[in-house]
Design an enzyme around this catalytic site. Structure first.
Site, PDB file in Angstrom:
ATOM      1  N   CYS A 441       2.573  20.026  30.667  1.00 50.46           N
ATOM      2  CA  CYS A 441       2.827  21.503  31.134  1.00 50.46           C
ATOM      3  C   CYS A 441       3.595  22.099  30.136  1.00 50.46           C
ATOM      4  O   CYS A 441       3.798  21.637  28.973  1.00 50.46           O
ATOM      5  CB  CYS A 441       3.089  21.423  32.222  1.00 50.46           C
ATOM      6  SG  CYS A 441       4.875  20.802  32.721  1.00 50.46           S
ATOM      7  N   ILE A 442       4.492  23.164  30.684  1.00 51.23           N
ATOM      8  CA  ILE A 442       5.234  23.777  29.581  1.00 51.23           C
ATOM      9  C   ILE A 442       6.409  22.903  29.097  1.00 51.23           C
ATOM     10  O   ILE A 442       6.793  23.060  27.862  1.00 51.23           O
ATOM     11  CB  ILE A 442       5.805  25.054  30.432  1.00 51.23           C
ATOM     12  CG1 ILE A 442       4.792  25.899  30.782  1.00 51.23           C
ATOM     13  CG2 ILE A 442       6.839  25.410  29.553  1.00 51.23           C
ATOM     14  CD1 ILE A 442       5.061  27.225  31.444  1.00 51.23           C
TER      15      ILE A 442
END
Length: 501
Positions: A441-442
């Site tokens: 994810c980020i």
């Protein structure tokens, strides 16, 4: 796969559509800088930018369906995304008020108002999940020779159009009930006013360790239960005229995060640095400065939060409490700013000329107070309870982890490319034989492994990771910062090409 692991998969897939929000925020924000009250009526360029940003914001449900179908597909193929798009279109058409009235043979006035809100992120997530599962199961099916053109990936969007007919039929009966529950939950928090905003922020932080805060955010930030705080705020003057935004109220589920992310967490970082052992301060300074910079300018806080989340859980609980207090204060005082990505300096600047940004500048002195508060609370708690925050651990006297420290340092220094760094992370995770799935994810590597106990925490930290989360025996997350997706892609490439260095 257990429920938590499955929810984690949905959470990381959500990062694909959520990543489009900064683009919308920048377009709308710059448009407001040019024409803050006319909504483009007095400037063609402002109208162009604002309308472009709204094209994203008004279709978040569709983006969620496409993004999750793609993100949860086994090989990240475009056919899965197409299936999600087709599925969402079918559901929107069949569950529209006009279609429901016709199918049920009732006047359109008697159609439950829930179907007027069917175009939302919650339904987008539902469609995306079903589309991904259909793709993963049937994308390799071979049809008879006469129909071979429709075999494999081409078959999935076709099957999904029929599946969504069934889903739409079910939604015609259960969506009003589900919508009623979501609205009741949202209204129960809204009825608490500023206190409810504080409770929301408290639980928002507590859910971050398991990555489930997105589910909570969708109720308050988007149009799942009618609150729609982010789009209504970004809508500015248009939202005011439409009656969907209220001055001093819209944005209250966002505003209080600015003092925490821009000031509070950097104060915590300073306290952690000052509490580190003298011989470790140089190393800790680099980690804390990078985390503080990211938190202040962009609102990305995970590198800082994960640096103390598991080594000192009491600090994280205090952080969640202070976040709740900050959001409560901002909401109670009607100091409002909003964001499209996160509560950093960039978003504050872009939102400053939005008509709904009421006394936004007061969040800065509030932030300075929270900088001091975080520093004092963190430093006192660390010293009082001798918490092992970064830099306070004793120097290792043996190599109980089975890795040579000098070799690990040498490896870290030699990791001048993403590929080399990815190679070292594969080794730290227990080797390629221990890996079954790689995603990101980020700020996190989200990994499926055969045995999470084989992951070497010490080596991952020497490679630059902020922390390791073991959700269960087969699910691990490694906090590596905003380069997570680049590292994950490099790891996949290494495994596909054969593990060599």
């Amino acid at each position: 796969m257990n429920i938590l692991s499955y929810l984690q998969r949905i959470g990381r897939a959500l990062m694909v559509p959520v990543a489009t929000l900064p683009a919308a925020a920048i377009l709308v924000g710059v448009g407001y800088w040019i024409d803050p009250t006319g909504w483009g009526a007095e400037n063609a360029l402002a109208a162009f930018l604002i309308t472009s940003g709204n094209a994203i914001l008004e279709n978040m449900g569709m983006l969620f369906a496409v993004g999750i179908a793609y993100g949860m597909s086994k090989d990240k193929d475009g056919a899965a995304a197409l299936a999600g798009l087709i599925g969402f279109i079918v559901v929107m058409k069949l569950c529209s008020p006009a279609a429901v009235a016709m199918i049920k043979s009732i006047p359109i006035e008697e159609v439950p108002k829930a179907f007027g809100k069917i175009n939302n992120q919650f339904v987008g997530i539902l469609v995306g999940v079903f589309s991904a599962e259909l793709y993963n199961r049937y994308s390799n099916v071979e049809l008879p020779q006469a129909l071979s053109f429709f075999s494999g990936r081409r078959l999935v969007p076709i099957l999904n159009s029929f599946l969504m007919i069934i889903i739409s039929f079910i939604l015609m009966f259960i969506w009003p009930v589900v919508y009623g529950w979501l609205v009741a939950f949202g209204e129960s928090i809204m009825d608490l006013g500023s206190t409810g905003a504080g409770f929301y922020a408290f639980f928002n932080r507590l859910l971050i360790p398991v990555g489930l805060h997105h589910a909570l955010n969708s109720v308050f930030w988007f149009d799942v239960a009618g609150i729609n705080d982010i789009p209504n705020f970004l809508g500015g003057q248009k939202s005011i005229e439409a009656g969907t935004a209220v001055m001093g109220i819209t944005g209250r589920y966002q505003a209080g995060f600015f003092p925490i992310m821009m000031f509070g967490l950097p104060g915590a970082a300073l306290a952690i640095y000052h509490c580190a052992r003298p011989e470790n301060r140089a190393k800790v300074a680099g980690i804390m400065m990078a985390g503080a910079f990211a938190a202040f300018f962009t609102g990305v806080t995970e590198p800082l939060e994960f640096s103390f989340m598991f080594v000192a859980p009491v600090l994280y609980v205090l952080h969640a409490i202070m976040t709740g207090i900050s959001v409560y204060i901002a909401a109670a005082m009607h100091w409002i700013a909003g964001f499209g990505f996160s509560a950093g300096f960039v978003d504050m600047l872009l939102s400053s000329r939005n008509p709904l940004a009421v006394h936004w500048y007061m969040l800065i002195p509030q932030g300075l107070v929270f900088f001091c508060l975080y520093y004092v609370v963190f430093r006192f708690t660390i010293k009082k309870f001798n918490l092992m925050t970064p830099g306070r651990e004793l120097a290792a006297t043996d190599e109980t982890d089975g890795y040579d420290v000098d070799v690990a340092k040498k490896e870290k220094n030699s990791a001048n490319t993403i590929q080399e760094e990815a190679f070292h992370y594969i080794a730290a995770i227990g080797g390629s034989d221990n890996l079954t799935e790689i995603d990101a994810c980020i700020t996190r590597l989200r990994l499926s492994v055969k045995d999470s106990s084989l992951v070497n925490d010490q080596l991952t930290k020497k490679l630059g990771a902020s922390g390791v989360i073991r959700l269960n025996k087969q699910s691990v997350q490694i906090i590596v910062g905003t380069r997570a997706e680049l590292i994950a892609n490099a790891m996949k490439e290494i495994l596909e090409n054969g593990l060599s260095q």
